[in-house]
Design a protein around this motif. Structure first.
Motif, short mmCIF file in Angstrom:
data_model
loop_
_atom_site.label_atom_id
_atom_site.label_comp_id
_atom_site.label_asym_id
_atom_site.label_seq_id
_atom_site.Cartn_x
_atom_site.Cartn_y
_atom_site.Cartn_z
N GLY A 127 16.80 14.28 4.32
CA GLY A 127 18.35 14.60 3.65
C GLY A 127 18.59 14.69 1.97
N THR A 128 17.66 14.05 1.48
CA THR A 128 17.34 13.91 0.40
C THR A 128 16.22 14.92 -0.49
OG1 THR A 128 15.41 12.27 0.38
CG2 THR A 128 17.80 11.38 0.11
N GLY A 129 16.00 15.64 0.21
CA GLY A 129 14.98 16.61 -0.11
C GLY A 129 13.96 17.38 1.04
N PHE A 130 12.90 15.91 0.74
CA PHE A 130 11.37 16.56 1.59
C PHE A 130 10.52 14.79 1.70
CE2 PHE A 130 11.51 20.81 -0.39
CZ PHE A 130 11.26 21.10 0.57
N GLN A 131 10.59 14.60 2.74
CA GLN A 131 10.03 13.61 3.28
C GLN A 131 7.90 13.73 3.64
OE1 GLN A 131 10.92 10.21 6.00
NE2 GLN A 131 9.74 11.13 7.16
N VAL A 132 7.07 13.13 2.96
CA VAL A 132 5.77 13.23 3.25
C VAL A 132 5.25 11.68 3.70
CG1 VAL A 132 5.26 12.75 0.25
CG2 VAL A 132 3.30 14.23 2.82
N ASP A 133 4.26 12.37 5.02
CA ASP A 133 3.28 11.35 6.04
C ASP A 133 2.24 11.26 4.27
OD1 ASP A 133 2.24 10.36 6.85
OD2 ASP A 133 2.08 10.52 8.90
N LEU A 134 1.77 9.85 4.41
CA LEU A 134 1.20 9.56 3.13
C LEU A 134 -0.31 9.34 3.68
CD1 LEU A 134 2.54 8.38 -0.19
CD2 LEU A 134 1.83 10.73 0.11
N GLY A 135 -0.37 8.61 4.66
CA GLY A 135 -1.27 8.68 6.26
C GLY A 135 -1.59 7.29 5.79
N ARG A 136 -2.37 6.76 6.36
CA ARG A 136 -2.82 5.13 6.41
C ARG A 136 -3.34 4.57 4.94
NH1 ARG A 136 -7.70 2.55 8.68
NH2 ARG A 136 -8.77 4.97 8.72
N TRP A 137 -2.37 3.63 4.80
CA TRP A 137 -3.12 3.09 3.37
C TRP A 137 -3.97 1.55 3.34
CZ3 TRP A 137 -1.35 -2.49 2.37
CH2 TRP A 137 -0.74 -2.84 2.99
N ARG A 138 -4.63 1.02 3.24
CA ARG A 138 -5.32 -0.06 2.48
C ARG A 138 -4.76 -0.86 1.50
NH1 ARG A 138 -10.65 0.38 1.28
NH2 ARG A 138 -11.24 2.44 -0.20
N LEU A 139 -5.22 -1.85 1.27
CA LEU A 139 -5.24 -3.30 0.61
C LEU A 139 -6.73 -2.25 0.20
CD1 LEU A 139 -3.85 -6.36 1.36
CD2 LEU A 139 -3.19 -4.51 -0.13
N THR A 140 -7.42 -2.51 -1.49
CA THR A 140 -8.45 -2.74 -1.43
C THR A 140 -9.02 -4.01 -2.19
OG1 THR A 140 -7.96 -2.08 -3.72
CG2 THR A 140 -7.94 0.21 -2.35
N ASP A 141 -10.53 -4.52 -1.89
CA ASP A 141 -11.06 -5.53 -2.82
C ASP A 141 -10.51 -5.23 -4.32
OD1 ASP A 141 -12.12 -5.84 -0.47
OD2 ASP A 141 -13.36 -4.72 -1.07
N ASP A 142 -10.02 -4.12 -5.09
CA ASP A 142 -9.87 -3.83 -6.48
C ASP A 142 -8.63 -4.35 -7.02
OD1 ASP A 142 -12.37 -2.64 -6.37
OD2 ASP A 142 -11.30 -0.78 -6.18
N ASP A 143 -8.64 -6.19 -7.24
CA ASP A 143 -8.21 -7.51 -7.47
C ASP A 143 -7.82 -7.07 -9.58
OD1 ASP A 143 -6.19 -6.52 -5.52
OD2 ASP A 143 -7.31 -8.48 -4.56
N PRO A 144 -8.21 -6.41 -10.19
CA PRO A 144 -8.58 -6.75 -11.40
C PRO A 144 -7.42 -7.20 -12.48
CG PRO A 144 -7.84 -4.75 -11.51
CD PRO A 144 -8.38 -4.91 -9.88
N LEU A 145 -7.32 -7.66 -13.54
CA LEU A 145 -6.87 -8.21 -14.40
C LEU A 145 -5.91 -7.59 -15.12
CD1 LEU A 145 -8.07 -11.67 -15.72
CD2 LEU A 145 -5.85 -11.34 -14.89
N VAL A 146 -4.53 -6.97 -15.51
CA VAL A 146 -4.76 -5.77 -16.38
C VAL A 146 -3.78 -5.90 -17.55
CG1 VAL A 146 -2.65 -3.84 -15.95
CG2 VAL A 146 -4.00 -4.71 -13.68
N ARG A 147 -4.10 -5.86 -18.62
CA ARG A 147 -4.04 -5.85 -19.83
C ARG A 147 -2.94 -4.21 -20.44
NH1 ARG A 147 -8.83 -8.53 -19.72
NH2 ARG A 147 -8.68 -10.52 -21.00
N ALA A 148 -2.08 -4.29 -20.78
CA ALA A 148 -1.18 -3.23 -21.63
C ALA A 148 -0.44 -3.77 -22.39
CB ALA A 148 -0.03 -2.66 -20.42
N LYS A 149 -0.21 -2.79 -23.43
CA LYS A 149 0.67 -2.86 -24.63
C LYS A 149 2.09 -3.05 -24.46
CE LYS A 149 1.27 -0.94 -28.63
NZ LYS A 149 1.37 0.37 -29.73
N GLY A 150 2.75 -4.51 -24.64
CA GLY A 150 3.23 -5.01 -24.57
C GLY A 150 3.49 -6.48 -23.61
N LEU A 151 2.35 -6.35 -23.28
CA LEU A 151 2.30 -8.15 -22.09
C LEU A 151 1.63 -8.79 -23.34
CD1 LEU A 151 1.14 -6.80 -18.56
CD2 LEU A 151 3.73 -7.50 -19.14
N LYS A 152 1.94 -10.01 -23.05
CA LYS A 152 1.34 -11.02 -24.10
C LYS A 152 0.20 -11.56 -23.92
CE LYS A 152 5.35 -12.60 -25.96
NZ LYS A 152 6.54 -13.55 -26.38
#
Length: 292
Positions: A127-152
């Motif tokens: 109804g909104t355009g198209f829907q795509v099945d992105l397939g099976r998802w998974r949590l990874t073992d990659d849980d890094p700390l994230v630094r970005a401009k604007g985050l203290k």
């Protein structure tokens, strides 16, 4: 010099240059792709999509082994010319391009299999355009700390794979989300070998309304910078928020991006839980560009 006929399209502001090359005769270099995507000296886009038959390129052999009916391959490259596994907004715009160009159709109640570097993805009209099945998802073992401009201070990220890699970061309020400068690439500690798209998420209050989860998101896409929306990133953000919210969280989500709102749905399948993305896909103009 080569003159390339193209269409310009977008899904919630995530924009692409698309061209047809059924037999795989046009081999753009990363520098040419970057020039086409340049918003000052080129057409301007977050990426370039080539419509090529799966049988015409090496990457298509595994696609046809998975589904022999996946005639078309979405050959997607980021704005810097690097290839990407998948693009959730791009594949919806790709489907619109195939349908409007008479290259494919989607009969009522059926799906269009599309080859990607992440495998075959099934697209259907919605109804909104198209829907795509992105397939099976998974949590990874990659849980890094994230630094970005604007985050203290650095924030913990959650690694999620939906055919391409993502790291999702939860923020407490809209003010912190709005203060982010996502022009510079967020820094992941530790770094990931192939990099990742990085999503920053804030929940609405209340988080769930009428059984649908609601979040707001901004994203820095690997190889493209900040974009108005990222389809696979939208799915990753909804999956991460559901994970954080716990067992009572819904399987249907609305995700607001700077370019518009997209729908995400999680559902059971034979090979595990899948995630689907729905939203608009528009072609806005056709043109020609001469490249060296």
């Amino acid at each position: 010099m080569t003159t390339l006929s193209f269409s310009k399209g977008h899904g919630t502001g995530n924009d692409f240059v698309l061209f047809s090359d059924p037999e795989g005769a046009i081999d753009l270099t990363p520098a040419q792709i970057a020039l086409i995507c340049d918003r000052h000296f080129g057409v301007g886009a977050d990426g370039v999509i080539r419509a090529v038959r799966s049988s015409a390129i090496p990457e298509g052999s595994s696609v046809l082994s998975e589904d022999p009916t996946a005639e078309w391959f979405m050959d997607y490259h980021n704005a810097d010319g690097t290839p990407a596994e998948m693009c959730g907004n791009g594949i919806r715009v790709f489907a619109r391009y195939l349908l409007d160009g008479g290259l494919a159709d989607i009969p009522a109640g059926q799906t269009l299999p599309v080859g990607t570097r992440a495998g075959v993805r099934d697209v259907q009209q919605s109804g909104t355009g198209f829907q795509v099945d992105l397939g099976r998802w998974r949590l990874t073992d990659d849980d890094p700390l994230v630094r970005a401009k604007g985050l203290k201070v650095a924030r913990p990220g959650l690694g999620i794979d939906v055919g391409n890699p993502h790291v999702v970061v939860a923020l407490p309020d809209d003010d912190e989300l709005d203060r982010l400068d996502l022009g510079p690439t967020p820094i992941l500690d530790p770094e990931l070998p192939d990099g990742a798209n990085v999503e920053f998420v804030v929940p609405f209050e209340p988080l769930v309304a009428d059984g649908i989860g609601r979040i707001r998101m901004r994203v820095h896409e690997r190889g493209s910078g900040e974009t108005l929306a990222c389809g696979t990133g939208t799915a990753a953000a909804a999956l991460a928020t559901r994970f954080w919210a716990g067992s009572g969280a819904p399987d249907n989500w609305k995700v607001r991006t700077p370019g518009g709102t997209l729908g995400v749905r999680m559902f059971a399948a034979e090979d595990g839980e899948h995630v689907a993305l729905s939203g608009p896909a528009e072609l806005v103009f056709d043109g020609e560009v001469t490249i060296g």
